[in-house]
Design an enzyme around this catalytic site. Structure first.
Site, short mmCIF file in Angstrom:
data_model
loop_
_atom_site.label_atom_id
_atom_site.label_comp_id
_atom_site.label_asym_id
_atom_site.label_seq_id
_atom_site.Cartn_x
_atom_site.Cartn_y
_atom_site.Cartn_z
N GLU A 42 41.99 40.04 -90.43
CA GLU A 42 41.24 41.30 -90.60
C GLU A 42 39.91 41.03 -91.28
OE1 GLU A 42 41.70 43.94 -88.63
OE2 GLU A 42 43.75 44.07 -89.41
N ASP A 45 36.33 38.80 -87.84
CA ASP A 45 35.60 38.63 -86.55
C ASP A 45 34.10 38.54 -86.76
OD1 ASP A 45 35.35 41.42 -87.08
OD2 ASP A 45 35.80 42.02 -85.00
N SER A 136 37.97 54.38 -79.53
CA SER A 136 36.59 54.40 -79.02
C SER A 136 36.28 53.14 -78.21
CB SER A 136 35.59 54.60 -80.15
OG SER A 136 35.90 53.80 -81.23
N GLU A 168 28.25 49.79 -78.98
CA GLU A 168 28.70 50.32 -80.27
C GLU A 168 27.68 49.98 -81.38
OE1 GLU A 168 32.44 51.19 -80.66
OE2 GLU A 168 32.24 51.71 -82.76
N ASP A 180 37.79 44.24 -81.10
CA ASP A 180 38.41 45.37 -80.39
C ASP A 180 38.05 45.35 -78.90
OD1 ASP A 180 38.96 45.92 -83.01
OD2 ASP A 180 37.58 47.61 -83.18
C1 GLA Z 1 37.12 47.33 -86.90
C2 GLA Z 1 36.01 46.61 -86.14
C3 GLA Z 1 36.44 45.19 -85.76
C4 GLA Z 1 36.99 44.43 -86.98
C5 GLA Z 1 38.01 45.27 -87.74
C6 GLA Z 1 38.45 44.63 -89.04
O1 GLA Z 1 38.22 47.53 -86.05
O2 GLA Z 1 35.67 47.31 -84.98
O3 GLA Z 1 35.37 44.49 -85.17
O4 GLA Z 1 35.96 44.00 -87.81
O5 GLA Z 1 37.52 46.57 -88.03
O6 GLA Z 1 39.13 43.45 -88.79
#
Ligand code: GLA
Length: 388
Positions: A42, A45, A136, A168, A180
């Site tokens: 988490e 990315d 989204s 986005e 995502d």
């Molecule tokens: C959101 C963002 C992702 C990632 C998560 C945390 O979902 O869209 O890119 O950074 O938070 O891991």
């Protein structure tokens, strides 16, 4: 109980008939884009690190028909709302804000030189909104796939994800990472993906046998998430600059420990989370290869503690849900998932303990917070694709 494919077909029937009602003709094709859950990794990315998400059996469904002009009309079945825009003049709107995702994708496609014309779209979804399951991003991928299929655009899964991320970042204005959009674009059934967010390559990971993936929605709507998210990104960038690397991905656990004194307290905590979390993802994939579900679960728990104490993106509701799960026998691991500040937890539960989990965790959570949670026993499904 409705099965997941039964539910998907119900949504598809509804979308098809809503399309006919809104536009007075049949759609040419239907498609579905899933939501996602992140098992571990988490806030790594956007630090060029590693993540391990899976797509879940909750979908955005879209019915599509080409138009010969440059208009795009979108019927949002769930909101009983209609929005329209012209491809030659795409603007962000403050009413029908839900349509900014479709607008953003159409804008990016054209900005990057893809030749598209108009579309009529009808959309409905059972991905919970604002719960951190990427409703989204699912809309974005559905839109990109609609244009791709309608106008035969040459787009591979990674490029499609990058375009949606740009929509986005640059159109909607959220500086999200690639996770995502990537998982929704490329997910495979019954698998999680280990994604290297620098090389943009992935490896398939098999979920532990004999375990279920349960998602608990705290129903605490994610406040603060946009501003705090961008602040975390800046803190990570500051840490990387002080440590003299391109991104925190380049800092090993040993280097971090040797150089942590150079960082102020907040930056040190943020960096510690990211560096350790990257290592936890790699260790978690090793645990999966070794069929060691217990080790995998412990890494999930450690991830939650780190997000709570070092990255400071949890909240009382997420902690209460995770603690209720930790207290339940047969739970291998539980953690918050997604950006944080509300939203969902993800739980790895022995199949034999699922009923006990469902009987105790939501009830305990409700007593503690006064909120009634939603709970989903999920399957890992394939990414965006045509229906039927
Ligand atoms: C959101 C963002 C992702 C990632 C998560 C945390 O979902 O869209 O890119 O950074 O938070 O891991």
């Amino acid at each position: 109980m409705t099965t997941d494919s039964g539910r998907l077909m119900q949504i598809a029937d509804n979308v098809r008939s809503s399309f006919v009602k809104a536009f007075e003709c049949e759609p040419e094709f239907l498609l579905a884009a899933p939501g996602r859950v992140n098992l571990i990794g988490e806030h790594t990315d956007y630090n060029d690190g590693f993540v391990l998400p899976a797509a879940i059996d909750r979908h955005v469904v879209m019915a599509v028909r080409r138009r010969s002009d440059h208009h795009v009309r979108i019927s949002a079945v769930d909101f009983d709302d209609l929005s329209a825009f012209d491809l030659d003049n795409i603007e962000r709107v403050n009413h029908a804000t839900w349509s900014n995702y479709e607008r953003g994708v159409a804008w990016v496609l054209q900005d990057e030189g893809y030749a598209i014309s108009g579309l009529d779209l009808a959309v409905s979804s059972d991905v919970p909104i604002g719960s951190g399951l990427s409703s989204s991003a699912a809309i974005e991928l559905a839109t990109a796939f609609a244009f791709q299929t309608a106008y035969q655009l040459e787009l591979d899964g990674v490029k499609r994800a990058l375009l949606c991320q740009r929509a986005e970042n640059d159109f909607v204005g959220m500086r999200c990472g690639i996770m995502d959009q990537y998982i929704i674009s490329l997910a495979e059934a019954e698998r999680a993906l280990l994604i290297d967010c620098r090389s943009l390559q992935y490896e398939l990971a098999r979920l532990p046998e004999g375990c279920s993936m349960i998602i608990c929605d705290t129903r605490k709507k994610r406040g603060l998430v946009d501003s705090e998210y961008n602040t975390r990104r800046e803190e990570c960038e500051r840490g990387a600059a002080i440590l003299g690397v391109k991104a925190l991905r380049d800092v090993s656990v040993e280097t971090f420990e040797a150089r942590a004194v150079e960082l102020d307290e907040v930056t040190r905590k943020r960096c510690r989370h990211v560096v350790m979390e990257d290592q936890r993802v790699l260790d978690a994939v090793k645990a999966l290869e070794d069929s060691d579900a217990a080790a995998f679960g412990k890494l999930m728990n450690a991830s939650h503690v780190s997000l709570r104490d070092d990255y400071e993106v949890s909240c009382a509701e997420l902690d209460a849900m995770v603690e209720a799960a930790w207290a339940c026998e047969g739970v291998l691991g539980a953690r918050m998932t997604g950006a944080g500040f509300g939203g969902c937890t993800v739980n790895l539960v022995c199949d034999g303990a699922v009923d006990a989990f469902l009987a105790s965790v939501p009830a305990q959570y409700q007593v503690k917070t006064g909120l009634t949670p939603n709970v989903y026993v999920c399957r890992a499904v394939q990414g965006v694709g045509l229906l039927g």
